[in-house]
Write an enzyme that holds these catalytic residues in place. Sequence first.
Site, PDB file in Angstrom:
ATOM      1  N   ASP A  16       0.788  -1.224   0.000  1.00 43.13           N
ATOM      2  CA  ASP A  16       0.000   0.000   0.000  1.00 43.13           C
ATOM      3  C   ASP A  16       0.824   1.281   0.000  1.00 43.13           C
ATOM      4  OD1 ASP A  16      -2.380  -1.538   0.151  1.00 43.13           O
ATOM      5  OD2 ASP A  16      -2.071  -1.766   2.298  1.00 43.13           O
ATOM      6  N   CYS A  17       2.149   1.176   0.009  1.00 43.24           N
ATOM      7  CA  CYS A  17       2.942   2.405   0.051  1.00 43.24           C
ATOM      8  C   CYS A  17       4.281   2.176  -0.649  1.00 43.24           C
ATOM      9  CB  CYS A  17       3.177   2.865   1.486  1.00 43.24           C
ATOM     10  SG  CYS A  17       4.224   1.759   2.447  1.00 43.24           S
ATOM     11  N   CYS A  20       6.759  -0.307   0.946  1.00 45.21           N
ATOM     12  CA  CYS A  20       6.419  -1.714   0.655  1.00 45.21           C
ATOM     13  C   CYS A  20       7.006  -2.125  -0.695  1.00 45.21           C
ATOM     14  CB  CYS A  20       4.902  -1.909   0.623  1.00 45.21           C
ATOM     15  SG  CYS A  20       4.058  -1.634   2.177  1.00 45.21           S
ATOM     16  N   CYS A 411       8.997   7.520  12.118  1.00 41.82           N
ATOM     17  CA  CYS A 411       8.520   6.647  11.046  1.00 41.82           C
ATOM     18  C   CYS A 411       8.210   7.485   9.802  1.00 41.82           C
ATOM     19  CB  CYS A 411       7.267   5.895  11.481  1.00 41.82           C
ATOM     20  SG  CYS A 411       7.585   4.662  12.763  1.00 41.82           S
ATOM     21  N   CYS A 413       6.418   7.004   7.071  1.00 43.19           N
ATOM     22  CA  CYS A 413       5.273   6.674   6.210  1.00 43.19           C
ATOM     23  C   CYS A 413       4.543   7.916   5.702  1.00 43.19           C
ATOM     24  CB  CYS A 413       4.292   5.772   6.963  1.00 43.19           C
ATOM     25  SG  CYS A 413       4.837   4.068   7.056  1.00 43.19           S
ATOM     26  N   ASP A 455      -1.553  26.297 -31.657  1.00 41.81           N
ATOM     27  CA  ASP A 455      -1.841  26.274 -33.085  1.00 41.81           C
ATOM     28  C   ASP A 455      -3.151  27.025 -33.286  1.00 41.81           C
ATOM     29  OD1 ASP A 455       0.319  24.722 -33.707  1.00 41.81           O
ATOM     30  OD2 ASP A 455      -0.786  22.840 -33.661  1.00 41.81           O
ATOM     31  N   ASP A 738       2.852   9.543  13.790  1.00 41.05           N
ATOM     32  CA  ASP A 738       3.035   8.896  12.488  1.00 41.05           C
ATOM     33  C   ASP A 738       1.708   8.421  11.918  1.00 41.05           C
ATOM     34  OD1 ASP A 738       4.696   7.611  10.342  1.00 41.05           O
ATOM     35  OD2 ASP A 738       3.680   5.851  11.164  1.00 41.05           O
TER      36      ASP A 738
END
Length: 757
Positions: A16-17, A20, A411, A413, A455, A738
């Site tokens: 999930d991150c 990982c 941490c 995260c 253009d 965290d």
Amino acid sequence: MSAPVRQDKFRIEGMDCASCAQKIDTAVRRLGNKISDVTVSVTKGTMTVTHKGIEADAIMEQLKKLGYQSRYMGENQTPARPEPETEPHRCSGAHDHEHSHEGHDHGAQQHGLHVHATGKIKEAPVLHMHDHGEAEDGRPWWQQGKARLTMAAGAALMAAYIAGHFLPQYALYIFSAAMLVGLVPIARRALAGARFGTPFSIETLMTIAAIGALIIGAVEEAAMVVFLFLIGEMLEGVAARRARNSIRGLADLVPKTARAEENGRIVERDAADLAIGTIIQVRPGDRIAADGEVLSGNSAVNEAPVTGESTPKNKEAGDKVFAGTINSDAVLRVRVTATAQNNTIARIIAQVEEAQESKAPTERFIDRFSVWYTPAVMILAALVAIIPPLVAGSSWDEWIYKGLAILLIGCPCALVISTPAAIAAGLSSGARRGLLMKGGAVLESAGHVTAAAFDKTGTLTEGKPVVTDIIAFTHSEADILRFAAAVEQGSSHPLALAILKAAQTRNIALPQVHDGAALGGKGVTGTVEGKAVLLASPKAVAAKTTLTNSEKQRIAALNDQGKTVSLLMIGDELAGGIAMRDEPREDARQGIKTLQTQGIRTIMLTGDNRRTAEAIGRDLGMEVHAEMMPEDKRRIVDKLKTQKQIIAKIGDGINDAPALAAADLGIAIGGGTDVALETADAAIMHGRVTDVANMIALSRATMANIKQNITLAIGLKLVFLITTIAGITGLWPAILADTGATVLVTANAMRLLRWKP
């Protein structure tokens, strides 16, 4: 003979991150030199391994040792271009993120193509290379492994509080047991990570902190910290799946079945099995099951699900329609032009999933920073725990406790997820509104644009002339249009089509024309109602009759407005004339004005004649460079860049390749679906000029969100760092620094999914 190169793809549960993905990448590469490349996609929840002869079972076993369940998705016999990097590792393939459009081989890139796996592993099913399931294995979030572990740890903690109340003398052992319910799986992942090359992981910090708390007797707090950590991981997983599925929800727009014509009758067929060339019928109210071309029928089609365009578009024979759009009024017969695996919806999904893995500069910086950040936090925590007792004779228990709290505060995260969560949400939100950007770098750079070069034809204008003025000299406007349209019948020239459409709009019945003929480069002639009729340029008419000064002034005034004038002679008399011009898109004026309000310089680069270009430029209020060859346009772009301008070049994605390549950001607009999906750095699906400003606004909103996330992540850590050293807060508030920051950052990023232009 060496083993052939293969690509195996796996679905990974619980990834999930970014940290990982980094652990998984490092662990799989350690299987040996037969692994030539590993590409891990957090957004898709998948991993692709390029190798020579490694069994899929061995790869899945390695992942299992690391603490991740995986599922084999199939083999790609001919490895395609590796997907863009998702984490800070070097792929074996070169990734060139410069804006290059020349020599772009889209066939090799396999944009949006779904490759069917043909390999087998034991009895594992061979699956489609893009799996759009609800979750990794189809189960709801509360049945996933992280949720079950969190609930078990919560139940153990609650039981410990109850038992500790009645048996306080055994509280140390009771809370130790409760803590171990959640800590053992965390510690196993920490050990596996260290064994396979990732010693400084979030699990390592958590394990050291919990064991340290157990040693100094703070077991009740340690058990609470483990539980809060698991809650944070579970919520992170829920948010990741939500972001992952937000764009895949587009797949549900395509109906499961279609009404196909076969041997003179209508039969129900699976939409996924429709072959190119199949003819399907779409009833009013039905969703169109495939990309195709209308063979017969006339109906309004709601394209909002694909392009974000709120106004239904009228479709008739020859028009293109997209899978997932809704037929409104009448039955349409549609010839399928793309398979389900390569229709517009599937390609948008593939495009955005790929884009979400292309890192923005801010994200790459955070990744590099986090590699050094975790070891630095461990060193700081050790210094806090050791120096005060050694130097000042302070209590060892007190300062070890503070050192453990700093480990939890540190941490990474929240910091690591702050940018990719916002980037993924921004890309998904844009895609749902017809704004496609190829990666985080493109999304970030759009917000820094200071000049937009457009253009003209087909970008600022509709790309086809329309009748703007009817000049009446000796006949009525209705007669002039009737005679002019009569001699233009059967012609496919753009000016002829404009005149015929004007007559049709005014419901003018056209008389027959006899002896009709084209005069090369001059005009057309014929006999209408017994009279000789000539519709030609002013120069050709002037050779047959004398124009008065007032007539010449009238024509010159129209020419100064960028309009093309055709004069009509009936017999020997100059009856009048018709002025035509390729008019600006309805939204062009508002789009240019909005860009200028955003502080962006707007420039027209066109090969059209100066008078026409300057007339359109005056209408839109923008700077004009006309009569330019492609190399001239590139020269202007290069010149603007030397002036420290950040340039967006907006065009149809086919012409002006040198200017598109030279620009900081190339945006395809109005060039059709294929071009919009596969050309330039970004694409605007429904061709509105206002969406250029919307894309820039989305980029700025995303970058503001990222700054908010980084401020939240670092700010909370700094606050708790100070309060911990001061002795105000302890272990469980530290983990909240965290966990709380991770949840806040993710929730803040998800707000972008609700962004509207």
